[in-house]
Motif scaffolding. Structure first.
Motif, PDB file in Angstrom:
ATOM      1  N   ALA A   6      75.799  -4.227  70.472  1.00  0.00           N
ATOM      2  CA  ALA A   6      74.486  -3.925  70.404  1.00  0.00           C
ATOM      3  C   ALA A   6      74.061  -3.526  72.068  1.00  0.00           C
ATOM      4  O   ALA A   6      73.788  -2.186  73.080  1.00  0.00           O
ATOM      5  N   ILE A   7      74.789  -4.300  72.892  1.00  0.00           N
ATOM      6  CA  ILE A   7      74.790  -4.001  74.074  1.00  0.00           C
ATOM      7  C   ILE A   7      75.887  -2.885  74.819  1.00  0.00           C
ATOM      8  O   ILE A   7      75.140  -2.528  75.751  1.00  0.00           O
ATOM      9  N   ALA A  54      76.164  -0.174  78.894  1.00  0.00           N
ATOM     10  CA  ALA A  54      77.827   0.631  78.858  1.00  0.00           C
ATOM     11  C   ALA A  54      78.328   1.952  78.683  1.00  0.00           C
ATOM     12  O   ALA A  54      78.190   2.646  78.780  1.00  0.00           O
ATOM     13  N   PHE A  55      77.696   2.445  77.176  1.00  0.00           N
ATOM     14  CA  PHE A  55      78.061   3.527  76.569  1.00  0.00           C
ATOM     15  C   PHE A  55      77.169   3.888  77.149  1.00  0.00           C
ATOM     16  O   PHE A  55      77.640   5.743  77.275  1.00  0.00           O
ATOM     17  N   ASN A  79      84.340   0.302  81.769  1.00  0.00           N
ATOM     18  CA  ASN A  79      85.445  -0.808  81.871  1.00  0.00           C
ATOM     19  C   ASN A  79      84.067  -2.111  80.891  1.00  0.00           C
ATOM     20  O   ASN A  79      84.641  -2.748  80.649  1.00  0.00           O
ATOM     21  N   LEU A  80      82.403  -1.736  81.192  1.00  0.00           N
ATOM     22  CA  LEU A  80      81.718  -2.879  81.202  1.00  0.00           C
ATOM     23  C   LEU A  80      81.954  -2.075  79.477  1.00  0.00           C
ATOM     24  O   LEU A  80      81.495  -3.022  78.976  1.00  0.00           O
ATOM     25  N   SER A  81      82.320  -1.407  78.726  1.00  0.00           N
ATOM     26  CA  SER A  81      82.005  -0.655  77.780  1.00  0.00           C
ATOM     27  C   SER A  81      83.093  -2.075  77.110  1.00  0.00           C
ATOM     28  O   SER A  81      83.115  -2.057  75.980  1.00  0.00           O
ATOM     29  N   ALA A  82      84.490  -1.920  77.607  1.00  0.00           N
ATOM     30  CA  ALA A  82      85.059  -2.780  76.932  1.00  0.00           C
ATOM     31  C   ALA A  82      84.806  -4.545  77.621  1.00  0.00           C
ATOM     32  O   ALA A  82      85.067  -4.945  76.454  1.00  0.00           O
TER      33      ALA A  82
END
Length: 537
Positions: free
Chosen positions: A101-102, A107-108, A142-145
């Protein structure tokens, strides 16, 4: 928990593996290209040279194609947890759903917002402002990853949650432990830098094509050099961090490491742990619990895995036997949990708490219990049930062994390729070394292949667990019919194949067109030549 039809479980695993591997064709390039674009634009802002702006815009166009299709292939995966893995979602949904969810909310959306500004803000933002947007796009991707790998890290090494016998679910007890799990952080860094390698070789390979065709020479030479230098650093880092991740798996998932190394007997079984060989080649045979056609290097296994010459590394046969007492305690834990669920008896709860850490191993025994009921296990049949369940604690050794080696051999190949590329690029000798240019061009898919095999190593080596030590994979699936699973599997295969076809068509189209030069160049008769056709000598 009721057991699901094994065929449904296998099809559910196949479908998720298919969608994950398809999606992961696009993820590494997205992760790597964003920071490579940021590096190119940084040089443009510092030097003011137009060619670096052209480089950022052209490679950004190819990045955008990959990003769009990567998003499309990734959206369906999160829904699969609810449709095909409902028991898993119930068991760990409170924990697993939070980082996902975060990822979506922070990120997304961050990445999607800034990617629009990055592409349409060139004439609306100042140079430093646009550069900041490019870095924020890279940070968002990269935060998404990061958040996805935090979720996966929980599956590999459950941290930050505990089982609640009243709700029959894993529930949070520490968000910080979840986020800062060593497994999650190590995998994030390793995966992101593997993406940097992918992006670097993508740019370097296409640039090599232009150099071979004598197209966009200055543009291609500068792109090649930046990608080669970026790749040297990234490939060395990914190999180093891979070793750190392997060390962590040795401490947390010894069965995975033993499978990766094809280690059936303890490393000290030959008389000395120090002399144990690291296998370059072997054909693991699960049925006989042995290897055929072994080729190894003595004295390497201990330092590589345990960072010690004298530490005994347990083999799969030993680890299988060590699982027996845990399975027995797990059976006790689950029968006590069932009794507690019926009348909330305090003594049953106490028995469960005493054996809780082995609860997952009890699930492994359930499929072999009479009528799949643990209460029907008796002293007469217990040994047989435990012996069968012990076999299930070992992953598929052949797949794990070879997927790791393919990934590792490719990793060292990239180090060598980037080193030669950087050297000859800095010496301005690229056109004299056509072999290197051809090798770079044909190596474009290899980092993606290495990433895929790395993912297979991590996931196949974790089996039989969907959450390591707590929930077996065969307990985690939804109870769908076979017809539904076959229909959805075929549908996803066709849809995702169409996505790949679209990606390849667009990538080849715009790569053939090349950048729009900012200065006049000689007419380029080869501009419409097929991508990856054999260059004229």
């Amino acid at each position: 928990m009721p057991l699901i039809d094994p065929s449904v479980v296998d099809l559910s695993r196949l479908q998720f593996a298919l969608t994950a591997l398809y999606h992961f064709l696009f993820v590494p390039l997205t992760l790597g290209m964003t920071f490579l674009l940021a590096a190119m634009e940084t040089v443009y802002v510092i030097t003011g040279k137009q060619i670096y702006k052209d480089m950022t815009q052209f490679w950004g166009k190819l990045f955008a194609i990959n990003f769009a299709i990567g998003v499309a292939t990734g959206l369906t995966m999160e829904f699969e947890f609810g449709t095909n893995w409902s028991m898993y979602s119930h068991f760990v949904g409170d924990v697993f759903g939070t980082p996902l969810a975060i990822e979506g909310l922070m990120a997304f959306f961050m990445e999607s917002t800034f990617i629009g500004l990055m592409f349409f803000g060139w004439d609306r933002l100042s140079k430093p402002g646009h550069l900041a947007v490019t870095y924020l796009t890279a940070l968002g991707s990269n935060l998404s990853a990061l958040w996805i790998l935090i979720a996966n890290g929980f599956m590999q090494n459950p941290q930050g949650a505990s089982f609640n016998p009243d709700t029959m679910r894993m529930e949070f007890n520490s968000f910080l432990k979840l986020v800062f799990s060593q497994d999650a952080q190590a995998k994030f860094v390793h995966t992101s830098i593997a993406g940097f390698v992918t992006g670097a070789l993508f740019v370097m390979g296409i640039s090599a094509f232009y150099i071979l065709r004598k197209q966009h020479r200055e543009f291609a030479a500068r792109s090649f050099r930046m990608a080669a230098l970026f790749g040297v650093i990234s490939s060395l880092a990914v190999v180093t961090l891979g070793d750190a991740l392997g060390r962590l798996d040795y401490l947390v998932q010894p069965t995975k490491i033993a499978a990766i190394e094809g280690l059936w007997q303890d490393s000290a079984a030959g008389g000395s742990a120090a002399s144990a060989p690291w296998l370059l080649f072997a054909l693991p045979d699960q049925a006989t619990q042995s290897n055929r056609a072994e080729i190894g290097i003595p004295y390497v296994l201990g330092p590589l895995v345990a960072h010690s010459f004298n530490t005994n590394i347990p083999g799969l046969i030993t680890l299988e036997k060590e699982a027996g007492p845990r399975i027995e305690k797990g059976i006790t834990a689950l029968t006590a949990l069932k009794a507690y669920g019926q009348d909330h008896d305090a003594s049953a709860l106490s028995t469960f708490k005493a054996n809780e850490k082995d609860m997952g191993y009890g699930f492994l025994a359930q499929r072999y219990a009479p009528d799949q009921d643990l209460n029907l296990i008796t002293p007469a049949n217990q040994s047989e049930v435990i012996a069968k369940a012990e076999k299930d604690t070992i992953p598929n050794v052949f797949v794990t062994f070879w997927s790791f080696r393919i990934m590792m051999f490719l990793g060292f190949y990239f180090v060598a390729l980037f080193a030669f590329a950087a050297y000859f690029s800095l010496k301005n000798q690229l056109e004299r070394n056509r072999w290197l240019l051809k090798l770079s061009m044909w190596s474009i898919p290899l980092p993606i292949l290495a990433c895929e095999f790395g993912w297979i190593t991590a996931e196949a080596g974790r089996q039989p667990w969907s959450v390591f030590g707590y929930l077996p994979t065969f307990q985690a699936a939804s109870s769908h019919g076979l017809g539904y699973m076959v229909f959805s599997l075929i549908g996803f295969a066709l849809l995702y194949s169409a996505f790949i076809a679209a990606e390849l068509y667009l990538m080849f189209k715009f790569a053939r067109l090349g950048p729009q030069p900012h200065h006049k160049e000689a007419p380029e008769a080869a501009a419409t030549a097929p991508m990856f056709a054999a260059p004229a000598e």
